[in-house]
Design an enzyme around this catalytic site. Sequence first.
Site, PDB file in Angstrom:
ATOM      1  N   ARG A   1       0.865  -1.188   0.000  1.00 25.07           N
ATOM      2  CA  ARG A   1       0.000   0.000   0.000  1.00 25.07           C
ATOM      3  C   ARG A   1       0.897   1.232   0.000  1.00 25.07           C
ATOM      4  O   ARG A   1       1.765   1.373   0.863  1.00 25.07           O
ATOM      5  CB  ARG A   1      -0.904  -0.030   1.239  1.00 25.07           C
ATOM      6  CG  ARG A   1      -1.733   1.215   1.382  1.00 25.07           C
ATOM      7  CD  ARG A   1      -2.730   1.158   2.547  1.00 25.07           C
ATOM      8  NE  ARG A   1      -3.332   2.472   2.647  1.00 25.07           N
ATOM      9  CZ  ARG A   1      -3.283   3.255   3.723  1.00 25.07           C
ATOM     10  NH1 ARG A   1      -2.714   2.840   4.835  1.00 25.07           N
ATOM     11  NH2 ARG A   1      -3.822   4.452   3.702  1.00 25.07           N
TER      12      ARG A   1
ATOM     13  N   HIS B   1      -2.888  11.027   1.082  1.00 29.87           N
ATOM     14  CA  HIS B   1      -2.329  10.763   2.419  1.00 29.87           C
ATOM     15  C   HIS B   1      -1.708  12.075   2.899  1.00 29.87           C
ATOM     16  O   HIS B   1      -0.513  12.153   3.150  1.00 29.87           O
ATOM     17  CB  HIS B   1      -1.328   9.614   2.361  1.00 29.87           C
ATOM     18  CG  HIS B   1      -1.045   8.953   3.689  1.00 29.87           C
ATOM     19  ND1 HIS B   1      -1.220   7.599   3.916  1.00 29.87           N
ATOM     20  CD2 HIS B   1      -0.576   9.453   4.848  1.00 29.87           C
ATOM     21  CE1 HIS B   1      -0.868   7.309   5.164  1.00 29.87           C
ATOM     22  NE2 HIS B   1      -0.464   8.421   5.754  1.00 29.87           N
TER      23      HIS B   1
ATOM     24  N   GLU C   1      -7.275   8.286   6.498  1.00 30.33           N
ATOM     25  CA  GLU C   1      -7.505   8.901   7.804  1.00 30.33           C
ATOM     26  C   GLU C   1      -8.018  10.336   7.710  1.00 30.33           C
ATOM     27  O   GLU C   1      -7.334  11.292   8.127  1.00 30.33           O
ATOM     28  CB  GLU C   1      -6.221   8.849   8.640  1.00 30.33           C
ATOM     29  CG  GLU C   1      -5.673   7.451   8.833  1.00 30.33           C
ATOM     30  CD  GLU C   1      -4.483   7.398   9.788  1.00 30.33           C
ATOM     31  OE1 GLU C   1      -4.045   8.440  10.285  1.00 30.33           O
ATOM     32  OE2 GLU C   1      -3.986   6.284  10.031  1.00 30.33           O
TER      33      GLU C   1
ATOM     34  N   ASN D   1      -7.462   1.613   9.849  1.00 28.63           N
ATOM     35  CA  ASN D   1      -6.162   1.778  10.499  1.00 28.63           C
ATOM     36  C   ASN D   1      -6.404   1.735  11.995  1.00 28.63           C
ATOM     37  O   ASN D   1      -7.137   2.567  12.540  1.00 28.63           O
ATOM     38  CB  ASN D   1      -5.524   3.125  10.137  1.00 28.63           C
ATOM     39  CG  ASN D   1      -5.099   3.177   8.680  1.00 28.63           C
ATOM     40  OD1 ASN D   1      -5.255   2.212   7.944  1.00 28.63           O
ATOM     41  ND2 ASN D   1      -4.573   4.315   8.259  1.00 28.63           N
TER      42      ASN D   1
ATOM     43  N   TYR E   1      -4.621   1.465  15.807  1.00 21.31           N
ATOM     44  CA  TYR E   1      -3.405   1.517  16.636  1.00 21.31           C
ATOM     45  C   TYR E   1      -3.689   1.268  18.113  1.00 21.31           C
ATOM     46  O   TYR E   1      -2.953   0.543  18.769  1.00 21.31           O
ATOM     47  CB  TYR E   1      -2.677   2.854  16.435  1.00 21.31           C
ATOM     48  CG  TYR E   1      -1.997   2.899  15.081  1.00 21.31           C
ATOM     49  CD1 TYR E   1      -0.734   2.356  14.898  1.00 21.31           C
ATOM     50  CD2 TYR E   1      -2.652   3.420  13.964  1.00 21.31           C
ATOM     51  CE1 TYR E   1      -0.124   2.343  13.653  1.00 21.31           C
ATOM     52  CE2 TYR E   1      -2.041   3.418  12.709  1.00 21.31           C
ATOM     53  CZ  TYR E   1      -0.779   2.870  12.561  1.00 21.31           C
ATOM     54  OH  TYR E   1      -0.177   2.850  11.324  1.00 21.31           O
TER      55      TYR E   1
ATOM     56  N   GLU F   1      -3.605  -0.383   8.105  1.00 25.35           N
ATOM     57  CA  GLU F   1      -2.421  -0.038   8.910  1.00 25.35           C
ATOM     58  C   GLU F   1      -2.593  -0.595  10.310  1.00 25.35           C
ATOM     59  O   GLU F   1      -3.640  -0.436  10.937  1.00 25.35           O
ATOM     60  CB  GLU F   1      -2.242   1.476   9.067  1.00 25.35           C
ATOM     61  CG  GLU F   1      -1.707   2.194   7.877  1.00 25.35           C
ATOM     62  CD  GLU F   1      -1.533   3.696   8.121  1.00 25.35           C
ATOM     63  OE1 GLU F   1      -1.291   4.102   9.279  1.00 25.35           O
ATOM     64  OE2 GLU F   1      -1.671   4.438   7.145  1.00 25.35           O
TER      65      GLU F   1
HETATM   66  O1  IFM Z   1       2.717   7.285  10.162  1.00 26.21           O
HETATM   67  C1  IFM Z   1       1.339   7.300  10.348  1.00 26.21           C
HETATM   68  C2  IFM Z   1       0.627   7.170   9.006  1.00 26.21           C
HETATM   69  O2  IFM Z   1       1.006   8.145   8.111  1.00 26.21           O
HETATM   70  C3  IFM Z   1      -0.868   7.266   9.208  1.00 26.21           C
HETATM   71  N1  IFM Z   1      -1.315   6.383  10.247  1.00 26.21           N
HETATM   72  C4  IFM Z   1      -0.603   6.343  11.496  1.00 26.21           C
HETATM   73  C5  IFM Z   1       0.884   6.182  11.241  1.00 26.21           C
HETATM   74  C6  IFM Z   1       1.655   6.147  12.574  1.00 26.21           C
HETATM   75  O3  IFM Z   1       1.430   7.322  13.291  1.00 26.21           O
END
Ligand code: IFM
Length: 449
Positions: free
Chosen positions: A76, A120, A165, A294, A296, A353
Amino acid sequence: MQVTFPDGFLWGSATAAYQVEGAATEGGRGTSIWDTFSHTPGKTWHGDTGDIADDQYHRLDADLDLLAELGLRAYRFSVAWPRVQPEGSGAVNEAGLDYYRRLVDGLNRRSITPCLTLYHWDLPQPLQDAGGWPDREIVGRFTDYAGIVYGALGDQVPMWLTLNEPWVAAWMGYGNGKHAPGIANEAQALVATHHLLLAHGSAIEAMRSIGSGDSKLGITLNLTPARAAGDDPADERAAARVDGNANRLFLDPIFRGRYPQDMIDHYRPVSDFSFVREGDLETIATEIDWLGVNYYFGNRVAGDPSDPERGFVVLPPEGNTTAMGWPIEPDTMASLLERLDSEYTKLPIYITENGAAFHDYVDPEGGVDDPERVEFLDAHFRAAHAAIENGVNLRGYFVWSFLDNFEWSFGYSKRFGLVFVDYGTQTRTPKQSARWYAEVIKDNAVGRA
Ligand code: IFM
């Protein structure tokens, strides 16, 4: 215990243009808001910029060879809008498009599935000068740009994402000013949210009208679950507010064609939502083929006694954290996926992600051992597997990131890569986690028996 993924599960890794390409003034590329922002003193760690980054622009073939060597099935990447349209509108820079033609062709020749993100965060600076995402004109500009890239590559790229995002683009770019263009204004962030979503829907319609075989079109949302810190109703209300802003403000218009009423009420002090025009919500809710997520971490949220009506407090993590200070919560990812399945969509979902920064270094033997990342990924892959077992239509997983890279306002101080990058020499050293991931991909399973 070994867990095996469904046949065809797509294992990949991700990057983004400004974070890896470098060559900021080459090949006819125009200036983006991130060039301006990172060159403004005090905005990024140590004044780091993406001018050179991982220099992927000049090292494309070697990086593609490395992806192949590690056995990755998908890559990606994002297209830098200012490479393709240096002014953000009008003339197309063929040299910029050629770079992405080479990238896509190089992936296809290595049997690595290209997954292309159109935006992005690197908005052409002239478009910000004209008002940026809070200005409705941008919807037409983005739609034109999407049509240009899709017209050039639509038949060679099977997976397309309009935006990466949009929450970050709107709320960190225009809400708290920690990202480019560095504006801190809640009302502007809200309008930017609407125009990002509208641009997404409008671009999907434009790409569909061009029509290109089997390519699948979607959007990537960063979704951050919020849970109440305790039983206090004030905590519950605060958590609902955070969930509303981070998740439902995006999911509801895309999948239900409306903004959540509690968010309309919440933002009444700054906006009456008159920026929503007739037909907008239908456009935003235009059918997509897949959803990128995405993930985290999740947040623990408490009420804010100093602002009980609108405020909230995100509490510090209770357990282990990454080098970003983010909590490590694989189970929260599984429950997020299950919520998406039960409340929003049965469409194919991909984790576009997930990954972590740790304090990686090259040891005297020349290796980079990162057992923390192996443990992190192992736990998250298992959580993904549990979600699949519970019926979630999860089709693939892109680890963030392929290479250490420019981590926005944190500059080069945070390393998310499967591959270590020595920025001074641009040497790439696959970390222990990259070798481990290669085995996962080969086995289509975690926890080799
Ligand atoms: O590096 C970033 C990415 O550009 C977008 N999502 C989160 C990642 C980590 O912070």
